[in-house]
Each structure stands twice: as structure tokens, then as C-alpha cells.
Design a protein around this motif. Structure first.
Motif, PDB file in Angstrom:
ATOM      1  N   VAL A  13     -13.405   3.382  -0.446  1.00  0.00           N
ATOM      2  CA  VAL A  13     -12.535   3.161   0.706  1.00  0.00           C
ATOM      3  C   VAL A  13     -11.795   1.844   0.470  1.00  0.00           C
ATOM      4  O   VAL A  13     -12.397   0.854   0.038  1.00  0.00           O
ATOM      5  CB  VAL A  13     -13.357   3.104   2.012  1.00  0.00           C
ATOM      6  CG1 VAL A  13     -12.440   2.920   3.217  1.00  0.00           C
ATOM      7  CG2 VAL A  13     -14.188   4.379   2.171  1.00  0.00           C
ATOM      8  N   CYS A  14     -10.501   1.845   0.758  1.00  0.00           N
ATOM      9  CA  CYS A  14      -9.666   0.689   0.416  1.00  0.00           C
ATOM     10  C   CYS A  14      -8.863   0.202   1.617  1.00  0.00           C
ATOM     11  O   CYS A  14      -8.530   0.983   2.517  1.00  0.00           O
ATOM     12  CB  CYS A  14      -8.685   1.060  -0.692  1.00  0.00           C
ATOM     13  SG  CYS A  14      -9.412   1.945  -2.088  1.00  0.00           S
ATOM     14  N   ALA A  15      -8.549  -1.092   1.598  1.00  0.00           N
ATOM     15  CA  ALA A  15      -7.634  -1.641   2.598  1.00  0.00           C
ATOM     16  C   ALA A  15      -6.281  -0.951   2.473  1.00  0.00           C
ATOM     17  O   ALA A  15      -5.911  -0.448   1.405  1.00  0.00           O
ATOM     18  CB  ALA A  15      -7.497  -3.144   2.416  1.00  0.00           C
ATOM     19  N   SER A  16      -5.533  -0.932   3.569  1.00  0.00           N
ATOM     20  CA  SER A  16      -4.292  -0.144   3.626  1.00  0.00           C
ATOM     21  C   SER A  16      -3.240  -0.564   2.614  1.00  0.00           C
ATOM     22  O   SER A  16      -2.411   0.240   2.201  1.00  0.00           O
ATOM     23  CB  SER A  16      -3.699  -0.213   5.037  1.00  0.00           C
ATOM     24  OG  SER A  16      -3.408  -1.553   5.389  1.00  0.00           O
ATOM     25  N   ASP A  17      -3.262  -1.830   2.170  1.00  0.00           N
ATOM     26  CA  ASP A  17      -2.229  -2.314   1.250  1.00  0.00           C
ATOM     27  C   ASP A  17      -2.714  -2.413  -0.197  1.00  0.00           C
ATOM     28  O   ASP A  17      -2.058  -3.023  -1.032  1.00  0.00           O
ATOM     29  CB  ASP A  17      -1.710  -3.681   1.708  1.00  0.00           C
ATOM     30  CG  ASP A  17      -2.809  -4.731   1.765  1.00  0.00           C
ATOM     31  OD1 ASP A  17      -3.999  -4.358   1.656  1.00  0.00           O
ATOM     32  OD2 ASP A  17      -2.487  -5.916   1.925  1.00  0.00           O
ATOM     33  N   SER A  18      -3.876  -1.804  -0.496  1.00  0.00           N
ATOM     34  CA  SER A  18      -4.429  -1.866  -1.850  1.00  0.00           C
ATOM     35  C   SER A  18      -4.189  -0.564  -2.601  1.00  0.00           C
ATOM     36  O   SER A  18      -4.081   0.504  -1.996  1.00  0.00           O
ATOM     37  CB  SER A  18      -5.939  -2.137  -1.790  1.00  0.00           C
ATOM     38  OG  SER A  18      -6.205  -3.360  -1.154  1.00  0.00           O
ATOM     39  N   LEU A  19      -4.094  -0.663  -3.920  1.00  0.00           N
ATOM     40  CA  LEU A  19      -3.992   0.527  -4.759  1.00  0.00           C
ATOM     41  C   LEU A  19      -5.367   1.186  -4.805  1.00  0.00           C
ATOM     42  O   LEU A  19      -6.315   0.617  -5.337  1.00  0.00           O
ATOM     43  CB  LEU A  19      -3.532   0.136  -6.163  1.00  0.00           C
ATOM     44  CG  LEU A  19      -3.307   1.290  -7.148  1.00  0.00           C
ATOM     45  CD1 LEU A  19      -2.164   2.193  -6.667  1.00  0.00           C
ATOM     46  CD2 LEU A  19      -3.008   0.735  -8.541  1.00  0.00           C
ATOM     47  N   CYS A  20      -5.478   2.373  -4.235  1.00  0.00           N
ATOM     48  CA  CYS A  20      -6.793   2.992  -4.021  1.00  0.00           C
ATOM     49  C   CYS A  20      -7.054   4.059  -5.082  1.00  0.00           C
ATOM     50  O   CYS A  20      -6.866   5.256  -4.852  1.00  0.00           O
ATOM     51  CB  CYS A  20      -6.855   3.600  -2.617  1.00  0.00           C
ATOM     52  SG  CYS A  20      -8.545   3.879  -2.031  1.00  0.00           S
ATOM     53  N   GLN A  21      -7.472   3.617  -6.247  1.00  0.00           N
ATOM     54  CA  GLN A  21      -7.780   4.518  -7.350  1.00  0.00           C
ATOM     55  C   GLN A  21      -9.161   4.199  -7.900  1.00  0.00           C
ATOM     56  O   GLN A  21      -9.550   3.034  -8.004  1.00  0.00           O
ATOM     57  CB  GLN A  21      -6.728   4.391  -8.456  1.00  0.00           C
ATOM     58  CG  GLN A  21      -5.333   4.810  -8.019  1.00  0.00           C
ATOM     59  CD  GLN A  21      -4.319   4.697  -9.135  1.00  0.00           C
ATOM     60  OE1 GLN A  21      -4.582   4.112 -10.195  1.00  0.00           O
ATOM     61  NE2 GLN A  21      -3.144   5.247  -8.905  1.00  0.00           N
TER      62      GLN A  21
END
Length: 217
Positions: free
Chosen positions: A98-106
Motif C-alpha cells: 500500500v502506497c501514499a497517493s503521490d508515490s510510485l506504487c510498484q
């Protein structure tokens, strides 16, 4: 410190026995509590839930300070020598990045040793899912704390245990969830070994409740 649990403590108002069951603070634990309450009600037993830190559940369970644990992954049952598994899967739970909204979530980020991922402290499904990953770990005390740090963007990445069907129970508007899951397992209810004689009845009642309810996977 929890007081020692009393076996079948009678409620003054209706004389029904009551068991003390530990839970953790998690967005989806209410679903499991509801199933457990319904199953035990069929046996004429009331449940009282007490919130305990996830790692501390092993201590209070093995010491007998609670009568049972609402739900734990099957992979940790070796850490519960004084507890008995109620052999009815309650929920299929996956571990997600799970990632913060402004992070590249890969998911490649989990193999980057320069990055940090938040997770619930202790030996659990989240730490198991990361056992071969190179990312640095920040152990935190609760799912709620992890979610808050992600929303505030003080934490860019975390791994959380969630039932995907009920994923809307977290505020996904401010978060990103990377698919597919990085680990999956079932969770079970545990009773203290002093209730070995009650185990078959609990399994029967809980299986009926789970089978009659919508599938939580």
C-alpha cells in the motif's frame, strides 16, 4: 495488564456465561467479531472483546489471560502452544503493498534497499511476506498508525493484511494498493486449551455461521 480470565464468568443480568476474546485494531476485524458473536450466541455464550496489540496477543493467549484470540494467521500457530485452533477458516486475507497517493506504487520497490516500508511489528504475515525482500523495514504498533502515516505522506510504503473483497473499509481515496497480493493465507479463531471440551461445539456453530454468511475473500 489484563486480569486473568475467568472461565465462564456469569453476567449478572442474564446469567449467561461470557468469554473474554482478544482482538487487534484493524479495519476489518469487526466482520470476524460479528461471526464469532453469532456462533457463540448459538451455544448460549456471550463474548467480550478486548483490544490488544498484535504481538502481545501471543503473551496474553499463552498465559491464559484471555479465553481466546479472535483471529490469527495459521502460519503463527507454533507461537501459540497453549491455544487451540478452531478449524474453520474465517477469512482469506492477503498482504498488499500500500502506497501514499503521490508515490510510485510498484512491487519492485520491495527489493530496493534504499527505500523503507512500514509494517506491523512482530512475527506475522506481513514480516513473513517480506522475508526475502531487501527493503528496509519500519515496525509500527497498529494498522491505524500505518494508515495515518501513509495518508499524511510521512510514510511512502507499507504492507498491510486486508481482505480484498472488503478493501473499501479503508479510506482508499488517499492510498494506492498494488495488485496482485504479495502473500495470501487464511485466518482462524483460537481458544485457550482449557476449553478443549468446548472445541467441537464451537467449530460446529462457527462453521454454520461462516457457511451461511457471504464469503469474505
Amino acid at each position: 495488564m489484563l486480569m486473568g480470565a475467568q472461565i465462564f464468568v456469569a453476567e449478572a443480568e442474564n446469567n449467561r456465561p461470557r468469554l473474554l476474546i482478544s482482538t487487534i485494531k484493524h479495519p476489518q476485524i469487526s466482520l470476524i467479531e460479528k461471526d464469532l458473536s453469532m456462533a457463540y450466541s448459538h451455544l448460549g455464550i456471550d463474548l467480550q472483546f478486548v483490544e490488544v496489540a498484535g504481538e502481545r496477543e501471543f503473551i496474553v493467549g499463552n498465559r491464559g489471560e484471555v479465553d481466546g484470540i479472535a483471529a490469527k494467521f495459521s502460519l503463527v500457530e507454533q507461537q501459540l502452544p497453549e491455544m487451540l485452533k478452531v478449524n474453520v477458516p474465517l477469512m482469506n486475507v492477503e498482504v498488499y503493498l500500500v502506497c501514499a497517493s503521490d508515490s510510485l506504487c510498484q512491487q519492485q520497490i520491495l527489493d530496493d534497499p534504499t527505500q523503507t516500508v512500514g509494517l506491523l511489528g512482530g512475527k506475522n504475515a506481513m514480516s513473513f511476506a517480506l522475508r526475502h525482500r531487501k527493503i528496509k523495514r519500519m515496525e509500527l504498533v497498529s494498522h491505524a498508525q500505518i494508515l495515518k502515516l501513509l495518508e499524511l505522506k510521512r510514510l511512502k510504503y507499507a504492507v498491510l493484511a486486508l481482505s480484498y473483497q472488503n478493501i473499501q473499509m479503508i479510506d482508499a481515496a488517499e492510498l494506492q494498493i498494488s495488485l496482485p497480493a504479495i502473500y495470501s493465507d487464511k485466518v482462524y479463531h483460537y481458544l485457550h486449551s482449557r476449553y478443549a471440551g468446548l472445541l467441537p461445539e464451537v467449530e460446529k456453530a462457527l462453521r454454520k455461521v461462516v457457511d451461511d454468511c457471504p464469503k469474505k475473500e
